[in-house]
Enzyme design. Structure first.
Site: not given
Ligand code: AMP
Length: 278
Positions: A37, A149
């Site tokens: 994030h 991604e």
């Molecule tokens: P989430 O809180 O899991 O809904 O994720 C929020 C955003 O963070 C989404 O766009 C995810 O794809 C991104 N995200 C989650 N984990 C990663 C990671 N390890 N690397 C890059 N972006 C991430």
């Protein structure tokens, strides 16, 4: 850092920014923030004058048997991280704010892409995602929005949705952030023990072997799948492996450089996804 939980004060803040031609980048999240994030937030800061982050654990993207109830919610730490990163404003809406009664009478979906891959085992998942993201986009009306991604299918679906609906938002993606063993960071990794994290890192290692094999001239999915299965920890149950066109997400007829390999599996009930450009 401003913190909003209601739409009206947030809109007033945004109105004032727009009066001065300030550009806005938006990073939607479900909280339990980690370095993945953080990388989205830092990238957003290179795009726009102000960065708005939302934390909303979107109930409609979870099936009844999934982990909504136990999903980590370290709100205090999340706020602290956003403040330290110089986030301009944090939006923390309640469920009633995003979905007032009858508001799901209006739905936005990308039906074909949403039924592929993760959509097979999570039938309502992407519909839940597009419906929350479109609402957040309409509330915030950012110039830019940044996605990871890590959730590659989600990124393509959001990009498609924005394009099809002529939304004046530019959607960017940021590479997956991993731990030192290659395991893609995820809020769900909180469910894993150290041993399980080690086992889970075999996913990335297997995807790297696929990339190497394709560059060495192996293009058939059976051989590539075998490579993954031989290198994957026995404790991981495979949901799917797919070789797809990176733009359309459709299965590649001939697997080649520039495609993407998508993977989903389960380790002791924890769903793990990953993908890699090949
Ligand atoms: P989430 O809180 O899991 O809904 O994720 C929020 C955003 O963070 C989404 O766009 C995810 O794809 C991104 N995200 C989650 N984990 C990663 C990671 N390890 N690397 C890059 N972006 C991430």
């Amino acid at each position: 850092m401003y913190v909003f939980d209601a739409i009206d004060p947030l809109r007033e803040y945004l109105f004032n920014l727009k009066q001065t031609d300030t550009t806005i980048a938006f990073v939607p999240t479900m909280g339990a923030l980690h370095n993945g994030h953080e990388s989205l937030i830092k990238y957003a800061q290179t795009l726009a004058d102000e960065v708005i982050v939302s934390i909303f654990l979107n109930p409609i993207q979870f099936a009844p048997n999934e982990d909504l109830q136990c999903y980590p919610r370290p709100l205090h730490d999340d706020k602290h991280l956003c403040k330290n990163l110089d986030v301009s404003a944090l939006f923390l809406p309640s469920e009633a704010t995003i979905y007032p009664s009858n508001s799901l009478l209006t739905q936005v979906t990308v039906p074909t892409l949403s039924t592929l891959y993760c959509g097979q085992s999570r039938p309502n998942f992407f519909q839940g995602v597009t419906n929350v993201v479109i609402r957040l986009f309409n509330i915030i009306q950012p110039h830019y929005s940044v996605f990871g991604e890590k959730d590659y299918q989600q990124f393509v679906i959001i990009k498609t949705c924005v394009q099809n609906l002529f939304l004046p938002i530019t959607v960017y993606s940021v590479p997956t952030i991993r731990d030192s063993n290659g395991l893609a960071l995820s809020s769900r990794n909180n469910y894993l023990s150290d041993t399980e994290k080690n086992e889970a890192s075999s996913i990335y290692q297997s995807l790297c072997l696929v990339k190497e094999a394709v560059s060495n001239g192996i293009h058939d999915s059976l051989s590539l799948n075998r490579l993954i299965k031989n290198n994957l920890s026995d404790s991981i149950a495979i949901d799917y492996i797919a070789y797809v066109d990176a733009d359309t997400l459709l299965p590649s007829q001939t697997i080649k450089k520039g495609n993407r390999v998508l993977f989903a599996g389960t380790l002791n009930q924890t769903r793990l996804i990953d993908n890699l450009a090949i």
